[in-house]
Design a protein around this motif. Structure first.
Motif, PDB file in Angstrom:
ATOM      1  N   PRO A 231     -10.669  14.385 -70.585  1.00 39.94           N
ATOM      2  CA  PRO A 231     -10.907  12.275 -70.217  1.00 39.94           C
ATOM      3  C   PRO A 231     -10.024  12.900 -69.166  1.00 39.94           C
ATOM      4  O   PRO A 231      -8.844  13.558 -69.089  1.00 39.94           O
ATOM      5  N   PRO A 232     -10.703  12.071 -67.979  1.00 38.51           N
ATOM      6  CA  PRO A 232     -10.009  11.514 -68.011  1.00 38.51           C
ATOM      7  C   PRO A 232      -8.367  11.105 -67.717  1.00 38.51           C
ATOM      8  O   PRO A 232      -8.425   9.238 -68.583  1.00 38.51           O
ATOM      9  N   ARG A 233      -7.378  10.935 -66.643  1.00 37.96           N
ATOM     10  CA  ARG A 233      -6.314  10.110 -66.855  1.00 37.96           C
ATOM     11  C   ARG A 233      -6.065   8.633 -67.119  1.00 37.96           C
ATOM     12  O   ARG A 233      -6.339   8.237 -65.811  1.00 37.96           O
ATOM     13  N   PRO A 234      -6.469   7.924 -68.037  1.00 43.11           N
ATOM     14  CA  PRO A 234      -5.533   5.984 -67.688  1.00 43.11           C
ATOM     15  C   PRO A 234      -4.804   6.399 -66.440  1.00 43.11           C
ATOM     16  O   PRO A 234      -3.723   6.276 -66.398  1.00 43.11           O
ATOM     17  N   GLU A 235      -5.229   5.003 -65.535  1.00 47.51           N
ATOM     18  CA  GLU A 235      -4.424   4.505 -64.457  1.00 47.51           C
ATOM     19  C   GLU A 235      -4.262   3.529 -65.110  1.00 47.51           C
ATOM     20  O   GLU A 235      -5.545   2.853 -64.297  1.00 47.51           O
ATOM     21  N   PHE A 236      -3.203   2.323 -64.922  1.00 42.65           N
ATOM     22  CA  PHE A 236      -3.751   0.701 -64.913  1.00 42.65           C
ATOM     23  C   PHE A 236      -3.048   0.798 -63.138  1.00 42.65           C
ATOM     24  O   PHE A 236      -1.911   0.728 -62.852  1.00 42.65           O
ATOM     25  N   ARG A 237      -3.923  -0.498 -62.199  1.00 41.28           N
ATOM     26  CA  ARG A 237      -4.064  -0.391 -61.321  1.00 41.28           C
ATOM     27  C   ARG A 237      -3.959  -2.538 -61.135  1.00 41.28           C
ATOM     28  O   ARG A 237      -4.365  -2.817 -62.180  1.00 41.28           O
ATOM     29  N   ALA A 238      -2.778  -3.178 -60.674  1.00 42.23           N
ATOM     30  CA  ALA A 238      -3.280  -4.498 -59.756  1.00 42.23           C
ATOM     31  C   ALA A 238      -3.198  -4.393 -58.814  1.00 42.23           C
ATOM     32  O   ALA A 238      -2.725  -3.954 -58.156  1.00 42.23           O
ATOM     33  N   ALA A 239      -4.714  -5.449 -58.659  1.00 43.16           N
ATOM     34  CA  ALA A 239      -4.820  -5.629 -57.089  1.00 43.16           C
ATOM     35  C   ALA A 239      -4.843  -6.897 -56.314  1.00 43.16           C
ATOM     36  O   ALA A 239      -4.430  -7.885 -57.611  1.00 43.16           O
ATOM     37  N   ALA A 240      -4.879  -7.449 -55.310  1.00 41.29           N
ATOM     38  CA  ALA A 240      -4.649  -8.971 -55.158  1.00 41.29           C
ATOM     39  C   ALA A 240      -5.510  -8.950 -54.093  1.00 41.29           C
ATOM     40  O   ALA A 240      -5.797  -7.846 -53.248  1.00 41.29           O
ATOM     41  N   ILE A 241      -6.737 -10.218 -53.920  1.00 39.50           N
ATOM     42  CA  ILE A 241      -7.537 -10.354 -52.725  1.00 39.50           C
ATOM     43  C   ILE A 241      -6.889 -11.585 -51.628  1.00 39.50           C
ATOM     44  O   ILE A 241      -6.938 -12.555 -52.560  1.00 39.50           O
ATOM     45  N   HIS A 248      -6.675 -17.044 -39.669  1.00 41.14           N
ATOM     46  CA  HIS A 248      -7.177 -15.643 -39.973  1.00 41.14           C
ATOM     47  C   HIS A 248      -8.242 -16.722 -41.243  1.00 41.14           C
ATOM     48  O   HIS A 248      -8.765 -15.132 -42.451  1.00 41.14           O
ATOM     49  N   ALA A 249      -8.155 -16.977 -41.654  1.00 38.46           N
ATOM     50  CA  ALA A 249      -8.811 -18.461 -42.496  1.00 38.46           C
ATOM     51  C   ALA A 249     -10.422 -17.728 -42.518  1.00 38.46           C
ATOM     52  O   ALA A 249     -11.260 -17.168 -41.906  1.00 38.46           O
ATOM     53  N   GLY A 250     -11.003 -17.648 -43.381  1.00 39.98           N
ATOM     54  CA  GLY A 250     -12.479 -16.658 -44.577  1.00 39.98           C
ATOM     55  C   GLY A 250     -12.035 -15.421 -44.515  1.00 39.98           C
ATOM     56  O   GLY A 250     -13.181 -15.304 -44.776  1.00 39.98           O
ATOM     57  N   LYS A 251     -11.284 -14.830 -44.180  1.00 36.71           N
ATOM     58  CA  LYS A 251     -11.336 -13.501 -44.204  1.00 36.71           C
ATOM     59  C   LYS A 251     -10.084 -13.062 -45.370  1.00 36.71           C
ATOM     60  O   LYS A 251      -9.186 -14.046 -46.050  1.00 36.71           O
ATOM     61  N   VAL A 252     -10.320 -11.327 -45.319  1.00 32.73           N
ATOM     62  CA  VAL A 252      -8.852 -10.958 -46.992  1.00 32.73           C
ATOM     63  C   VAL A 252      -8.911 -10.230 -46.243  1.00 32.73           C
ATOM     64  O   VAL A 252      -8.939  -9.603 -45.305  1.00 32.73           O
ATOM     65  N   LEU A 253      -7.669  -9.779 -46.812  1.00 35.34           N
ATOM     66  CA  LEU A 253      -6.549  -8.609 -46.413  1.00 35.34           C
ATOM     67  C   LEU A 253      -7.710  -7.675 -47.285  1.00 35.34           C
ATOM     68  O   LEU A 253      -7.186  -6.834 -48.672  1.00 35.34           O
ATOM     69  N   GLU A 268      -9.837  -0.349 -48.562  1.00 34.91           N
ATOM     70  CA  GLU A 268      -9.834  -0.861 -50.783  1.00 34.91           C
ATOM     71  C   GLU A 268      -8.838  -2.289 -50.174  1.00 34.91           C
ATOM     72  O   GLU A 268      -7.947  -2.441 -49.398  1.00 34.91           O
ATOM     73  N   LEU A 269      -9.058  -2.668 -51.013  1.00 38.04           N
ATOM     74  CA  LEU A 269      -8.043  -3.938 -51.559  1.00 38.04           C
ATOM     75  C   LEU A 269      -6.572  -3.481 -51.467  1.00 38.04           C
ATOM     76  O   LEU A 269      -6.751  -2.431 -52.165  1.00 38.04           O
ATOM     77  N   PRO A 270      -5.534  -3.922 -51.700  1.00 34.86           N
ATOM     78  CA  PRO A 270      -4.343  -3.421 -51.225  1.00 34.86           C
ATOM     79  C   PRO A 270      -3.893  -3.841 -53.236  1.00 34.86           C
ATOM     80  O   PRO A 270      -4.276  -4.767 -53.909  1.00 34.86           O
ATOM     81  N   HIS A 271      -3.403  -2.831 -53.164  1.00 36.85           N
ATOM     82  CA  HIS A 271      -2.631  -2.815 -55.288  1.00 36.85           C
ATOM     83  C   HIS A 271      -2.396  -1.429 -55.439  1.00 36.85           C
ATOM     84  O   HIS A 271      -1.762  -0.234 -54.539  1.00 36.85           O
ATOM     85  N   HIS A 372      -2.159  -0.079 -41.107  1.00 40.63           N
ATOM     86  CA  HIS A 372      -3.395   0.129 -41.810  1.00 40.63           C
ATOM     87  C   HIS A 372      -3.839  -0.607 -42.471  1.00 40.63           C
ATOM     88  O   HIS A 372      -4.596  -0.755 -43.225  1.00 40.63           O
ATOM     89  N   TYR A 373      -3.270  -1.893 -42.099  1.00 34.18           N
ATOM     90  CA  TYR A 373      -4.085  -3.423 -43.018  1.00 34.18           C
ATOM     91  C   TYR A 373      -4.598  -3.893 -41.126  1.00 34.18           C
ATOM     92  O   TYR A 373      -4.655  -4.222 -40.602  1.00 34.18           O
ATOM     93  N   ARG A 374      -5.734  -4.680 -42.790  1.00 39.36           N
ATOM     94  CA  ARG A 374      -6.541  -5.544 -41.474  1.00 39.36           C
ATOM     95  C   ARG A 374      -7.326  -6.880 -42.182  1.00 39.36           C
ATOM     96  O   ARG A 374      -7.265  -6.689 -43.948  1.00 39.36           O
ATOM     97  N   TRP A 375      -7.245  -7.760 -41.790  1.00 45.15           N
ATOM     98  CA  TRP A 375      -8.114  -8.994 -42.165  1.00 45.15           C
ATOM     99  C   TRP A 375      -9.382  -8.701 -41.894  1.00 45.15           C
ATOM    100  O   TRP A 375      -9.807  -8.563 -40.404  1.00 45.15           O
ATOM    101  N   ILE A 376     -10.408  -8.966 -42.734  1.00 48.86           N
ATOM    102  CA  ILE A 376     -11.940  -8.773 -42.194  1.00 48.86           C
ATOM    103  C   ILE A 376     -12.881  -9.889 -43.028  1.00 48.86           C
ATOM    104  O   ILE A 376     -12.299 -10.480 -43.903  1.00 48.86           O
TER     105      ILE A 376
END
Ligand code: SF4
Length: 399
Positions: A231-241, A248-253, A268-271, A372-376
């Protein structure tokens, strides 16, 4: 009936059946090797119904090997967005570039040259050589192994490479003269429509049921033999929106993944991957109890981006299963540098995480972002390629 007759019966009946019932699929419009190649790559691990709209869009956008070779990788990934297994798209484009450079954009009618292209394994080689060029090459995938294991009552484990090799030999011996392309597609079609994994439709719809050994011995549900993969190996990840402010109002990172490895070059969202001793939290703690986790995300993002990120509240949990890894993710909404929601909890947890709470107040929000980060904004979703998981979460967020 002699074995030879049983084999001939199989090939003749299957071919006749296919020629009567074959589905009208877009990649069957002609035998252009490039069209066959794209379809076979898309169909790996993916259902026909899912592939059709992707295939049509892809062929409209990249109608020739050269068009694909010259396209920016981001555009190719964007066209593949949602299909998964993105290395297929990258390899396909790398293969198109090889064909452009070495063979002037024409897929060669030569097995060794086709087999040498990036991302083209034995199955795809066989499919291209037989369907496009009508060469008597077997094209053996899981579907074909299932059908032949059942018809000939083969009890070898199809997960073993040696079984695949022997089934390839058998499949090659069954190809009727001059009909390799149709015969290979007939085998695939039988596996897809009739001799399906869980409920083989032997009666009344299978054209070869009369001499199918598994059916005659009542073993059609037991075959093929296949040892289960780990079975696939579980990985626990935390991400931020992270919601932007000011210009940059109205945008996300968002950030772009590295050029190699899992989901290479996708956005992707940073995590962050949780250390093993923290991983159990996702399962054991309600989202609101996890100030420490929120602090860790803030710290990671601050180190990576130079921004002060304040996780504010839990947004959702989501899973994504790759072939060998199972991501279990928790998403937090976050702001830039302002106190709200989880801040007190975050501040106290920050000590545990090695961040001095008072130091937090000294951070300034800056516009200095790692490249490698961008506001979109929502409109950028039209051009940047995201894996399904993040696409889903971002859509939910914008809604
Ligand atoms: S008779 Fe049944 S088990 Fe045999 S090939 Fe046909 S569908 Fe498959």
């Amino acid at each position: 009936m002699e074995r030879q007759e049983v084999n001939e019966f199989f090939s003749t009946e299957l071919l006749a059946w296919y020629r009567q019932i074959k589905r009208d699929l877009p990649w069957r419009m002609n035998r252009d090797p490039y069209r066959v190649w794209v379809s076979e790559i898309m169909l790996q691990q993916t259902r026909v119904d899912t592939v059709i709209p992707y295939y049509n869009t892809f062929m409209n956008k990249f109608p020739t090997v050269k068009a694909l070779a010259e396209a920016p990788e981001t555009e190719v990934l964007k066209c593949w967005e949602g299909l998964g297994y993105y290395s297929r798209a990258r390899n396909l484009q790398a293969g198109a570039r090889e064909v452009t450079e070495r063979y002037d954009g024409i897929v060669p009618d030569d097995k060794a040259s086709v087999a040498g292209l990036k991302g083209v394994g034995p199955y795809t080689t066989g499919a291209i050589m037989s369907i496009a060029f009508n060469r008597p090459e077997p094209a053996v995938d899981g579907n074909v192994m299932r059908v032949l294991s059942r018809y000939f009552c083969l009890e070898d484990d199809i997960a073993k490479p040696s079984t695949r090799v022997s089934i390839e030999k058998l499949a090659a011996s069954l190809i009727p003269e001059g009909a390799a392309g149709d015969f290979n597609q007939a085998l695939m079609e039988l596996g897809a429509l009739v001799c399906t994994p869980k409920s083989p439709g032997c009666l009344p719809s299978c054209p070869v049921m009369e001499h199918c050994t598994a059916r005659l011995e009542g073993k059609e549900h037991e075959l093929p033999v296949k040892t289960k993969a780990k079975p696939p190996r579980p990985e626990f990840r935390a991400a931020a929106i992270v919601a932007g402010s000011g210009e940059h109002a109205g945008k996300v990172l968002v950030r772009q993944r590295p050029a190699t490895g899992l989901l290479a070059q996708m956005w992707e969202l940073p995590h962050l991957l949780l250390p093993k001793d923290k991983a159990g939290w996702l399962a054991e703690h309600a989202p609101k109890e996890q100030g420490e986790l929120a602090a860790m995300i803030g710290q990671m993002l601050e180190e990576d981006t130079g921004l002060l990120i304040r996780p504010r509240s839990w947004f959702t949990d989501a899973d994504h299963i790759f072939s060998h890894i199972h991501w279990k993710m928790r998403f937090y909404l976050a702001d830039l540098g302002e106190a709200s929601g989880m801040l007190e909890e975050v501040a106290s947890a920050a000590e545990y995480a090695g961040i001095a709470a008072e130091a937090a107040s000294e951070y300034n929000v800056t516009d200095k972002l790692a490249s490698h980060y961008r506001w979109i904004g929502l409109e950028d979703m039209e051009t940047l390629p995201f894996p399904n998981l993040f696409l889903r979460i971002l859509k939910q967020y914008w809604e």
